[in-house]
Design an enzyme around this catalytic site. Sequence first.
Site, PDB file in Angstrom:
ATOM      1  N   LYS A 141      -8.696   1.098   0.760  1.00 58.13           N
ATOM      2  CA  LYS A 141      -7.817   0.803   1.903  1.00 58.13           C
ATOM      3  C   LYS A 141      -7.761   2.011   2.852  1.00 58.13           C
ATOM      4  O   LYS A 141      -7.800   1.852   4.066  1.00 58.13           O
ATOM      5  CB  LYS A 141      -6.423   0.412   1.399  1.00 58.13           C
ATOM      6  CG  LYS A 141      -6.437  -0.944   0.689  1.00 58.13           C
ATOM      7  CD  LYS A 141      -5.174  -1.239  -0.114  1.00 58.13           C
ATOM      8  CE  LYS A 141      -5.366  -2.531  -0.920  1.00 58.13           C
ATOM      9  NZ  LYS A 141      -4.224  -2.863  -1.781  1.00 58.13           N
TER      10      LYS A 141
ATOM     11  N   GLN B  31       1.110  -0.133  -3.991  1.00 59.21           N
ATOM     12  CA  GLN B  31       0.055  -0.747  -4.805  1.00 59.21           C
ATOM     13  C   GLN B  31       0.634  -1.285  -6.117  1.00 59.21           C
ATOM     14  O   GLN B  31       1.312  -0.564  -6.839  1.00 59.21           O
ATOM     15  CB  GLN B  31      -1.063   0.283  -5.072  1.00 59.21           C
ATOM     16  CG  GLN B  31      -2.269  -0.282  -5.782  1.00 59.21           C
ATOM     17  CD  GLN B  31      -3.022  -1.321  -4.934  1.00 59.21           C
ATOM     18  OE1 GLN B  31      -3.215  -1.142  -3.737  1.00 59.21           O
ATOM     19  NE2 GLN B  31      -3.436  -2.409  -5.557  1.00 59.21           N
TER      20      GLN B  31
ATOM     21  N   ASP C 217       1.837  -6.224   3.288  1.00 62.22           N
ATOM     22  CA  ASP C 217       1.325  -7.007   2.153  1.00 62.22           C
ATOM     23  C   ASP C 217       1.907  -8.417   2.161  1.00 62.22           C
ATOM     24  O   ASP C 217       1.437  -9.282   1.420  1.00 62.22           O
ATOM     25  CB  ASP C 217       1.667  -6.311   0.826  1.00 62.22           C
ATOM     26  CG  ASP C 217       0.485  -5.546   0.249  1.00 62.22           C
ATOM     27  OD1 ASP C 217      -0.664  -5.874   0.613  1.00 62.22           O
ATOM     28  OD2 ASP C 217       0.708  -4.631  -0.560  1.00 62.22           O
TER      29      ASP C 217
END
Length: 290
Positions: free
Chosen positions: A52, A96, A119
């Site tokens: 990312k 994450q 997200d």
Amino acid sequence: MKLLDGKLAAEAVKEELRLQVADRAVNGKKIPHLAAILVGNNGASATYVAAKVKACEQTGFISTLIRLEENVSQHRLLESIHSLNQDPAVDGILVQLPLPKHISEQEVIDAIDPQKDVDGFHPVNVGKMVQGADCFVPATPLGIMLLLAHYKIDTAGLNAVVIGRSNIVGRPMSILLSANSLPGNCTVTLCHSRTKDLAAHCKQADLIVAALGQPLFLKKEMVKDGATVIDVGITRVEDTTKKNGFRLLGDVDYENVAPKCSWITPVPGGVGPMTIAALMKNTFLACSRK
Ligand code: NAD
């Protein structure tokens, strides 16, 4: 059989973003800034976060990586999130997953400012997605929608089966495919670990999204001729012939299923790169909304 090449499609998405970022820079506008929090030393998580950060570099985004110890307290993690929420320089925040067991993932997700929740896991964004309102859509299902769009797959009226009902992949995927949108407009069956005769559901599907995390689960007998198959699964299995000691397996028995399909994604190089491209798209959206 034709390949839904996620690497290729992701490059196209990222190139479009790179040009848009360059244009913003020329016009003195804000450059998108993604902040990622990585807790602990999980090898797969570290690899995903590194990918990312690399995608941010490719597209001209700014990125900040915050690494916290495995035994960090939930309080300390929430403090980091609050400070990123308040930082006007930061457009998107991602934590994450998975997190260590002593931390509540839901409380962490709830703490992220919905305007920075790139997200798309915050209840506000989930609710808006269900309503078809403007929101951040979770990156993996959004990436799959972008992939279908890239290859101009006409999904209207198709019988779609999604295998797996997680909040981050299967459930949002089923909602997006059933939405009145392009791609979308499918008749969706959501299968899971308690589904009876899953093979029969798959066998009547024009489109299958396998997102259960069971390597090589979807066999050729479960797939009808001409189906489109999207393989979300990524499982690391030991392989001593590989330098890093493992290889990645998808949820689809690719070798035997692929010849029956009209379209199929490979693993790796399918959904994975599209997930990252979708995250970049969400971060750009967060920045340009300001
Ligand atoms: P999860 O474990 O949270 O959910 C798995 C789902 O599959 C559950 O809803 C469960 O009911 C269902 N399931 C499990 N075994 C089943 C079975 N035998 N039959 C039917 N359903 C079954 O997993 P997740 O987070 O949704 O991830 C699924 C897979 O996708 C994993 O391999 C994960 O690594 C991968 N993944 C890939 C990406 C990517 O970018 N490519 C992103 C996220 C997840």
